[in-house]
Design an enzyme around this catalytic site. Structure first.
Site, PDB file in Angstrom:
ATOM      1  N   LYS A 214       5.985 -15.518  37.564  1.00 40.31           N
ATOM      2  CA  LYS A 214       7.380 -15.258  37.135  1.00 40.31           C
ATOM      3  C   LYS A 214       8.117 -16.483  37.536  1.00 40.31           C
ATOM      4  O   LYS A 214       8.253 -16.751  38.727  1.00 40.31           O
ATOM      5  CB  LYS A 214       7.813 -14.005  37.432  1.00 40.31           C
ATOM      6  CG  LYS A 214       9.480 -13.691  37.215  1.00 40.31           C
ATOM      7  CD  LYS A 214       9.707 -11.973  37.532  1.00 40.31           C
ATOM      8  CE  LYS A 214      11.311 -12.245  36.992  1.00 40.31           C
ATOM      9  NZ  LYS A 214      12.211 -11.881  37.970  1.00 40.31           N
ATOM     10  N   ASP A 235       9.011  -6.871  47.507  1.00 39.96           N
ATOM     11  CA  ASP A 235       8.186  -6.881  46.411  1.00 39.96           C
ATOM     12  C   ASP A 235       7.116  -5.659  46.746  1.00 39.96           C
ATOM     13  O   ASP A 235       6.861  -5.254  47.647  1.00 39.96           O
ATOM     14  CB  ASP A 235       7.429  -8.335  46.807  1.00 39.96           C
ATOM     15  CG  ASP A 235       8.477  -9.391  46.315  1.00 39.96           C
ATOM     16  OD1 ASP A 235       9.604  -9.029  45.932  1.00 39.96           O
ATOM     17  OD2 ASP A 235       7.831 -10.480  46.524  1.00 39.96           O
ATOM     18  N   HIS A 289      14.905  -8.593  50.475  1.00 40.69           N
ATOM     19  CA  HIS A 289      15.414 -10.147  50.094  1.00 40.69           C
ATOM     20  C   HIS A 289      16.249 -10.177  48.871  1.00 40.69           C
ATOM     21  O   HIS A 289      16.039  -9.168  47.891  1.00 40.69           O
ATOM     22  CB  HIS A 289      14.459 -11.067  50.083  1.00 40.69           C
ATOM     23  CG  HIS A 289      13.506 -10.769  49.030  1.00 40.69           C
ATOM     24  ND1 HIS A 289      12.333  -9.750  49.355  1.00 40.69           N
ATOM     25  CD2 HIS A 289      12.865 -11.389  47.965  1.00 40.69           C
ATOM     26  CE1 HIS A 289      11.319  -9.833  48.343  1.00 40.69           C
ATOM     27  NE2 HIS A 289      11.827 -10.651  47.565  1.00 40.69           N
TER      28      HIS A 289
END
Length: 358
Positions: A214, A235, A289
């Site tokens: 990505k 993630d 994050h």
């Protein structure tokens, strides 16, 4: 086509607007923590660890054991690190970055030829984040997404044909990253007292682990203090590897504060994802994050997510890591079920209290 093009953040950014549309403005509770990223990067305090990878494969047992222990500490305390001496040639990472940046320099009309269509399930290609959360908020980014590895599962028809080096550079890089992922997972397995190939087997092995590329493109933002390039998240992957164009933006939520990652030349940023957090029964950390944007410079990052197959593997804490004193922290789920669970939980949180992550 006009409606799609007008939804691109790049189009907004280049239109000369002085204030951003309200759907890009973060909730009040979040705004207090969004600062100038260039000032944030200069701050003293805790720093994302830098891990030298070359010693992990050393023939010297002592050197190797020490390197694995250092990696383990970073994975348990931070769950994110700068990898140096990772073995991927700088010339190749430069080619990957040049190819991606050149694609995003194309006119939007050219990029639209590769547009994805999330509504119909065509997720590979050029896109912008749709408002898929309860608050209807958008992130200040466009992106290009595709499966990069294994080679027999790729669909090269969705990969950019311009520039001509995109396919060869990205293919070679994905192959190199796949080897690096094995090296990292072997070390992380040994660090937990497991067989060296255990974690890799648990996420699908050579045949089934998928590498998804990505490229995140964050245009200049007229009001960066009100927006985020990507909102706070962990993630879902096993591991995520990130290159970037040396413009700061990545922030980690560490010990109750947002810490801005400094730019480390020739490094690859690596995140531990939820998948390894589950398998390790919470020992390895999947850190929250987010990405800041700025007025002065476009930021581009190249993220490769190493993901287990969606349905064929059950993810759960490994039995060797579960005991009476350390019971299983996560119920058994497929990767697809874990993603659904996260989306459902996020929707519930937003409906109950917007931006409760702060």
């Amino acid at each position: 086509m006009v409606s799609i093009t007008s939804s691109r953040v790049e189009s907004l950014a280049s239109s000369g607007i002085q204030s951003i549309p309200k759907e890009y403005v973060r909730p009040e509770e979040e705004l207090t923590s969004i600062g100038n990223v260039f000032e944030e990067e200069k701050k003293e305090g805790p720093q994302v660890p830098t891990i030298d990878i070359k010693d992990i494969a050393s023939d010297d047992k002592e050197v190797r054991a020490k390197a694995i222990e250092t990696l383990k500490k970073a994975a348990m305390e931070w769950g994110v690190m700068h990898l140096v001496n990772h073995g991927i040639p700088d010339e190749l990472t430069t080619r990957v970055k040049n190819a991606g940046a050149t694609f995003f320099e194309l006119p939007i009309e050219e990029k639209e030829k590769y547009a994805n269509d999330q509504a119909s399930g065509k997720i590979q290609g050029y896109g912008s984040r749709l408002a898929n959360n309860a608050s209807g908020q958008l992130e200040w980014e466009d992106y290009f997404f595709h499966l990069a590895y294994p080679e027999d599962k790729r669909d090269l028809s969705v990969w950019p044909q311009t520039p001509s080096d995109y396919v060869p550079a990205t293919s070679e890089y994905a192959k190199e990253l796949r080897s690096l992922a094995t090296k990292i997972m072997s070390a992380l397995s040994l660090a937990l007292g497991l067989e060296e190939d255990r974690l890799e087997k648990e996420v699908g092995g050579i045949e089934e682990l998928l590498l998804q590329m990505k490229i995140n493109y964050y245009p200049k933002c007229p009001q960066p203090e009100l927006a985020l390039g990507v909102e706070a998240h962990t993630d879902v992957s096993a591991l995520t590897f990130i290159l970037h164009n040396m413009v700061p933006g990545l922030q980690l939520f560490y010990e109750g504060k947002w810490v801005t990652a400094k730019c480390v030349p020739n490094s690859i940023i690596m995140h531990i994802g939820d998948t390894l957090t589950i398998l390790s029964n919470g020992k390895y950390k999947s850190i929250l994050h987010r990405g800041l944007v700025n007025k002065e410079k476009v930021r581009i990052s190249w993220a490769v997510f190493c993901e287990p197959p969606k349905h064929s593997i059950i993810l759960k804490p490994l039995p060797e890591l579960v005991s009476e004193s350390e019971p299983a922290e996560f119920p058994p789920r497929t990767f697809a079920q874990h993603i659904e669970y996260k989306l459902f939980r996020k929707t519930q949180e937003l409906q109950a209290a917007p931006a409760s992550k702060e």
